[in-house]
Design a protein around this motif. Structure first.
Motif, PDB file in Angstrom:
ATOM      1  N   PHE A 184      10.104   0.214  -2.033  1.00  0.00           N
ATOM      2  CA  PHE A 184       9.927   0.933  -1.997  1.00  0.00           C
ATOM      3  C   PHE A 184       9.844   2.083  -3.926  1.00  0.00           C
ATOM      4  CE2 PHE A 184      13.413   0.519   1.181  1.00  0.00           C
ATOM      5  CZ  PHE A 184      13.030   2.265   1.452  1.00  0.00           C
ATOM      6  N   ASP A 185       9.090   2.785  -4.145  1.00  0.00           N
ATOM      7  CA  ASP A 185       8.449   3.258  -5.377  1.00  0.00           C
ATOM      8  C   ASP A 185       9.981   4.509  -5.342  1.00  0.00           C
ATOM      9  OD1 ASP A 185       6.995   2.141  -6.818  1.00  0.00           O
ATOM     10  OD2 ASP A 185       5.191   3.612  -6.742  1.00  0.00           O
ATOM     11  N   PHE A 186      11.494   4.448  -5.830  1.00  0.00           N
ATOM     12  CA  PHE A 186      11.932   5.287  -6.178  1.00  0.00           C
ATOM     13  C   PHE A 186      12.095   6.504  -7.555  1.00  0.00           C
ATOM     14  CE2 PHE A 186      15.467   2.073  -3.769  1.00  0.00           C
ATOM     15  CZ  PHE A 186      15.400   3.156  -2.718  1.00  0.00           C
TER      16      PHE A 186
ATOM     17  N   LEU B  26       1.067  -1.103  -0.116  1.00  0.00           N
ATOM     18  CA  LEU B  26      -0.026  -0.096  -0.085  1.00  0.00           C
ATOM     19  C   LEU B  26       1.000   1.161   0.318  1.00  0.00           C
ATOM     20  CD1 LEU B  26      -2.510   0.990   0.228  1.00  0.00           C
ATOM     21  CD2 LEU B  26      -3.119   0.709   2.222  1.00  0.00           C
ATOM     22  N   GLU B  27       0.381   2.070  -1.387  1.00  0.00           N
ATOM     23  CA  GLU B  27       1.376   3.246  -0.755  1.00  0.00           C
ATOM     24  C   GLU B  27       0.640   4.181  -0.607  1.00  0.00           C
ATOM     25  OE1 GLU B  27       2.708   3.879  -5.206  1.00  0.00           O
ATOM     26  OE2 GLU B  27       3.776   5.351  -5.095  1.00  0.00           O
ATOM     27  N   TYR B  28       1.021   5.837  -0.258  1.00  0.00           N
ATOM     28  CA  TYR B  28       0.347   6.387   0.671  1.00  0.00           C
ATOM     29  C   TYR B  28       1.571   7.637  -0.542  1.00  0.00           C
ATOM     30  CZ  TYR B  28       5.531   7.627   2.925  1.00  0.00           C
ATOM     31  OH  TYR B  28       6.316   7.456   2.913  1.00  0.00           O
TER      32      TYR B  28
ATOM     33  N   ILE C 110       6.982   2.976   0.305  1.00  0.00           N
ATOM     34  CA  ILE C 110       7.779   4.463   0.189  1.00  0.00           C
ATOM     35  C   ILE C 110       7.866   4.949  -0.909  1.00  0.00           C
ATOM     36  CG2 ILE C 110       9.358   5.936   1.182  1.00  0.00           C
ATOM     37  CD1 ILE C 110       9.945   4.148   3.602  1.00  0.00           C
ATOM     38  N   ASP C 111       6.941   5.238  -1.707  1.00  0.00           N
ATOM     39  CA  ASP C 111       7.769   6.225  -2.748  1.00  0.00           C
ATOM     40  C   ASP C 111       8.157   7.468  -2.715  1.00  0.00           C
ATOM     41  OD1 ASP C 111       7.197   8.690  -4.738  1.00  0.00           O
ATOM     42  OD2 ASP C 111       5.732   7.161  -5.990  1.00  0.00           O
ATOM     43  N   THR C 112       9.500   7.632  -2.727  1.00  0.00           N
ATOM     44  CA  THR C 112      10.599   8.818  -2.264  1.00  0.00           C
ATOM     45  C   THR C 112       9.712  10.281  -2.469  1.00  0.00           C
ATOM     46  OG1 THR C 112      11.931   8.192  -4.146  1.00  0.00           O
ATOM     47  CG2 THR C 112      12.272   7.571  -1.679  1.00  0.00           C
ATOM     48  N   GLY C 113       9.379  10.269  -3.502  1.00  0.00           N
ATOM     49  CA  GLY C 113       8.126  11.900  -4.010  1.00  0.00           C
ATOM     50  C   GLY C 113       7.279  12.044  -3.720  1.00  0.00           C
ATOM     51  N   HIS C 114       6.758  11.148  -3.356  1.00  0.00           N
ATOM     52  CA  HIS C 114       5.591  11.943  -2.633  1.00  0.00           C
ATOM     53  C   HIS C 114       5.540  12.336  -0.628  1.00  0.00           C
ATOM     54  CE1 HIS C 114       3.021   8.087  -4.783  1.00  0.00           C
ATOM     55  NE2 HIS C 114       3.990   9.210  -5.431  1.00  0.00           N
ATOM     56  N   HIS C 115       6.707  13.125  -0.325  1.00  0.00           N
ATOM     57  CA  HIS C 115       6.059  13.658   0.788  1.00  0.00           C
ATOM     58  C   HIS C 115       6.326  15.413   0.981  1.00  0.00           C
ATOM     59  CE1 HIS C 115       8.132   9.685   1.258  1.00  0.00           C
ATOM     60  NE2 HIS C 115       7.173   8.881   1.820  1.00  0.00           N
TER      61      HIS C 115
ATOM     62  N   LEU D 278      11.563   1.554  -8.892  1.00  0.00           N
ATOM     63  CA  LEU D 278      11.470   2.639  -9.771  1.00  0.00           C
ATOM     64  C   LEU D 278      10.180   2.673 -10.161  1.00  0.00           C
ATOM     65  CD1 LEU D 278      14.606   2.751 -12.268  1.00  0.00           C
ATOM     66  CD2 LEU D 278      14.988   3.160  -9.565  1.00  0.00           C
ATOM     67  N   ASP D 279       9.465   4.072 -10.118  1.00  0.00           N
ATOM     68  CA  ASP D 279       8.972   4.690 -10.301  1.00  0.00           C
ATOM     69  C   ASP D 279       8.972   5.688 -10.916  1.00  0.00           C
ATOM     70  OD1 ASP D 279       6.027   5.681 -10.359  1.00  0.00           O
ATOM     71  OD2 ASP D 279       5.654   5.698  -9.225  1.00  0.00           O
ATOM     72  N   GLN D 280       9.675   6.240 -11.779  1.00  0.00           N
ATOM     73  CA  GLN D 280       9.716   7.351 -12.719  1.00  0.00           C
ATOM     74  C   GLN D 280       9.443   8.013 -14.509  1.00  0.00           C
ATOM     75  OE1 GLN D 280      14.303   7.496 -11.140  1.00  0.00           O
ATOM     76  NE2 GLN D 280      13.689   6.760 -13.297  1.00  0.00           N
TER      77      GLN D 280
HETATM   78 MN    MN Z   1       4.773   5.210  -6.591  1.00  0.00          MN
END
Ligand code: MN
Ligand code: RM4
Length: 385
Positions: free
Chosen positions: A237-239, A175-177, A210-215, A282-284
């Motif tokens: 991770f979604d980096f 589960l991603e936030y 943890i998607d690093t871009g989502h903070h 990766l999520d890019q």
């Molecule tokens: Mn993502």
């Protein structure tokens, strides 16, 4: 401590199929030549990343963007190309029915439709041999009073429980936030705490991504990593890299030090490399840069941060920490961070029979020209395809 090189050799960084398609901002998509036209061509491109890095052995799919008639055949094609299909990402954010949300929507019929999509994704996981279902919901509201925040949490919990109940023995729900966007007043899964609460209620097979871009800017992501790891709830991770919002730029490009700090928390607990149980993905999106070299560079950035994290002298760190040596402890970390690990990684690649410089090797391979001339006609893949 395991030898850094052997850990690095066992590392897998999953690439996202959508990184190879055309993408952009809501203002403009700058189309590139040679872009894949279907999931097969996306997998072929992902396989190139693996061919030159030796570290990107799996590719994530996004459904329905990557829908095909025969998923077994797609998985067999991936295997032929030397990669496997990894995480299955659901998509409940592009259908007109989802204007007011999907799994949190006030209407039961829309929630049913969204739930059925998630169950369909489990079916696809079975067909391709994937263990991870990744859920990200665009759900939320734009105006105070628009809907009941608490009722939406109840609806979410109910849908998640149904889907969780359908997971196979080895399958997981990740589960991603995301802090905000596309909902701007409140988001239904905005932070790790909310994701954690739902995963904890569901059981062992539900973990947080943890998607690093989502903070929010300035968020200490490595703290979140440490807390989730300690709780046994860090699924993956979604980096990517971001400055203001969900920019999805190349991981480690803007803030390699943050990536190092994240990898350090993981290395401290032996949670890198094979057997970590953590899906490193990766999520890019690559809007202005050539896509395959950008993904290769991103994989290399993760490798470099991992290598530096593996060089941290844990004994010296602990000694300095327990002696209250603030500067000494910090210096142990900085020594590792300031080490040039590129020679170590070049050596590792040579040992693996790879070219020491993946970007140069890809450029020399002629693949970019080949796809430009072969992929003529048809519809280039992009959001929605
Ligand atoms: Mn993502
Ligand atoms: C979201 C989220 C998801 C990704 C979509 C495309 O912001 O990061 O992981 O699948 O974007």
């Amino acid at each position: 401590m395991r030898d850094a090189k052997s850990v690095l050799a066992s590392q897998n960084i999953e690439t996202p199929s959508w990184a190879f398609g055309n993408s952009g901002t809501r203002f403009k998509v700058f189309a590139q030549e040679g872009v894949p036209r279907d999931p097969y061509e996306k997998i072929a491109d992902a396989a190139q990343v693996h061919r030159f890095t030796g570290t990107a052995g799996s590719v994530a799919l996004h459904i329905p963007w990557d829908k095909v008639d025969d998923f077994g055949e797609l998985a067999a094609y991936a295997a032929e190309q030397g990669v496997r299909i990894g995480t299955i990402n659901s998509n409940t954010f592009q259908d007109a029915d989802y204007m007011l949300g999907s799994v949190c929507h006030p209407e039961p019929g829309i929630r049913r439709k969204a739930t059925d999509h998630l169950l369909e994704c489990i079916g696809i996981m079975e067909a391709v041999g994937s263990d991870d279902l990744k859920l990200w919901f665009a759900d939320g509201t734009n105006y105070p009073g628009q809907d009941s925040i608490a009722a939406r949490q109840d609806r979410l919990a109910e849908v998640l429980a149904e889907v969780y109940g359908k997971l196979g023995e080895r399958q997981r729900m990740l589960l991603e936030y995301k802090l905000f966007e596309p909902s701007f007043y409140h988001t239904d899964v905005p932070d790790w705490g909310t994701a954690f609460a739902h995963c904890a209620a569901l059981g062992d097979k539900a973990e947080v991504v943890i998607d690093t871009g989502h903070h929010a800017p300035g968020t200490n992501i490595e703290f979140i990593v440490a807390v989730l790891l300690r709780a046994g709830k860090l699924g993956g991770f979604d980096f990517n890299s971001r400055f203001y919002a969900d920019d999805d730029l190349m991981v480690g490009s803007a803030d390699p030090f943050q990536l190092f700090r994240i990898m350090h928390e993981l290395a401290l607990r032996g949670a890198v490399g094979a057997g970590s149980g953590i899906a490193y993905m990766l999520d890019q999106c690559h809007n202005i840069e050539p896509k395959i070299p950008a993904v290769i560079r991103s994989v290399m950035n993760v490798q470099e941060a991992t290598a530096k994290a593996l060089l941290v002298d844990h004994g010296a760190l602990e000694a300095a920490q327990s002696a209250g040596d603030v500067l000494g402890a910090n210096a142990v970390l900085m020594d590792a961070y300031n080490t040039d690990v590129r020679p170590l990684l070049a050596e590792l690649r040579e040992e693996q029979g790879l070219h020491p410089d993946p970007v140069a090797a890809y450029a020399a391979s002629g693949y970019a020209d080949k796809i430009k001339s072969e992929r003529q006609g048809g519809q280039a893949a992009g959001w929605g395809a």
